[in-house]
Design an enzyme around this catalytic site. Structure first.
Site, mmCIF file in Angstrom:
data_model
loop_
_atom_site.group_PDB
_atom_site.id
_atom_site.type_symbol
_atom_site.label_atom_id
_atom_site.label_comp_id
_atom_site.label_asym_id
_atom_site.label_seq_id
_atom_site.Cartn_x
_atom_site.Cartn_y
_atom_site.Cartn_z
ATOM 1 N N ILE A 138 -0.256 1.513 -6.910
ATOM 2 C CA ILE A 138 -1.188 0.739 -7.711
ATOM 3 C C ILE A 138 -1.196 -0.669 -7.129
ATOM 4 O O ILE A 138 -0.254 -1.085 -6.459
ATOM 5 C CB ILE A 138 -0.823 0.721 -9.216
ATOM 6 N N ASP A 139 -2.282 -1.398 -7.365
ATOM 7 C CA ASP A 139 -2.446 -2.709 -6.767
ATOM 8 C C ASP A 139 -1.372 -3.691 -7.235
ATOM 9 O O ASP A 139 -0.779 -3.522 -8.309
ATOM 10 C CB ASP A 139 -3.812 -3.280 -7.116
ATOM 11 N N LYS A 140 -1.184 -4.726 -6.443
ATOM 12 C CA LYS A 140 -0.199 -5.770 -6.755
ATOM 13 C C LYS A 140 -0.366 -6.299 -8.179
ATOM 14 O O LYS A 140 0.604 -6.416 -8.920
ATOM 15 C CB LYS A 140 -0.338 -6.917 -5.751
ATOM 16 N N ARG A 239 -11.555 -0.621 -10.282
ATOM 17 C CA ARG A 239 -12.166 -1.941 -10.100
ATOM 18 C C ARG A 239 -13.553 -1.811 -9.470
ATOM 19 O O ARG A 239 -14.507 -2.467 -9.908
ATOM 20 C CB ARG A 239 -11.250 -2.804 -9.239
#
Length: 308
Positions: A138-140, A239
């Site tokens: 998963i993204d930062k 997103r």
């Protein structure tokens, strides 16, 4: 060391050398390509060329890619929120702001560095030396649940569940705008943006199938609290998909409006529920992560605004 050859066609005439090479999907960032060009690894018609050189039709390019320098992640004593653990795998609750694995610009302080210390090196090797145990990412600036494999058979089995979309994943997000319907979905292919290599986009070119289901949880003035169910797991999927239908995520400085909500420190997105079949026992396991403070604080702020 590998040398690649390209012939410039009419459609690429007038394009900069570095941009042309960046669009070849070589697995290198544009910065890395520019560095190679500056060091003389790129030739145009047999001569070293500047990164800004404008190409002509039938120019012949040669790019030499040196062998990558060996790199390994190091163990670091970083606190981990472990939701579940046994001899085969563990489920962790990643905080917002933590990168999953080392990469340029983030050589340490990542989830992998913490896992290496916590597991004393007992992680699957399928992901390579920089991504041991990492089955999915998963993204930062996305918080929430991840499953990590301690051995190769477990990693392979979990990856197979990912491939057939049988792993249950629910995310919660706050997005801009309101919805007429209470639920729906976005089904559109996602690939690297040709306009900005740092972004993903809905595109038919070099893309992969992606599906995101969404459901309204609460409506506020100018925002909506939603739940998303993933069938696929493409980079930046939620997103990109939500932005594509006019509902970018609050706090998203990449796909959202220019006047980003800086207090959120990134997109308001949390990987809340994770369910899968345990590869060793055959038991279905499901875990839920409470919404973190940054998320609940933002919802509390929205509740103070007049309802639509």
């Amino acid at each position: 060391m590998e040398t690649l050859e390209f012939l410039v066609e009419a459609g690429n005439a007038g394009q900069r050398l570095d941009r042309f090479l960046a669009e070849r999907e070589l697995g290198l960032t544009r910065n890395a390509l520019q560095q190679l060009i500056e060091e003389g690894y790129a030739l145009c018609n047999g001569q070293p060329a500047a990164k800004s050189r404008k190409l002509k039709e039938r120019d012949r390019l040669f790019l030499t890619v040196p062998d990558a320098k060996p790199a390994t992640a190091v163990a670091q004593d970083i606190p981990l929120d472990v939701v579940y653990e046994d001899e085969h795998l563990l489920v962790v609750n990643k905080p917002k702001g933590m990168v999953v694995h080392p990469a340029p610009g983030n050589p340490d302080g990542t989830l992998v560095n913490a896992l290496l210390y916590h597991c004393k090196g007992s992680l699957s090797g399928i992901g390579g030396e920089l991504r041991p145990g990492i089955v999915h990412r998963i993204d930062k600036d996305t918080s929430g649940l991840l499953v990590v494999a301690k051995d190769d058979p477990t990693h392979t089995a979990l990856s197979a569940q990912m491939a057939v979309h049988s792993i249950h994943r629910l995310y919660q997000a706050v997005v801009y705008g309101g919805f007429r319907q209470d639920e729906g979905f976005v089904e559109a292919p996602i690939g690297r943006s040709t306009a900005d290599r740092k972004k993903m986009a809905i595109t038919p070119t070099n893309s992969k199938y992606a599906y995101t289901g969404w459901q309204v949880l609460a409506r506020y003035q100018g925002f909506t609290h939603i739940q998303c169910k993933l069938k696929t797991g493409r980079t930046h999927q939620i997103r990109v998909h939500m932005a594509s239908i006019g509902h970018p995520l609050a706090g998203d400085g990449v796909y959202g409006p220019h006047n980003v909500i800086k207090s959120l420190n990134g997109q308001c997105l949390h990987a809340k529920t994770l369910g899968f079949v345990h590869p060793a026992t055959g038991e279905y396991l499901e875990f839920d992560s409470p919404l973190p403070a940054y998320f609940t604080d933002f919802l509390a702020t929205l509740r103070k605004e007049p309802e639509p």
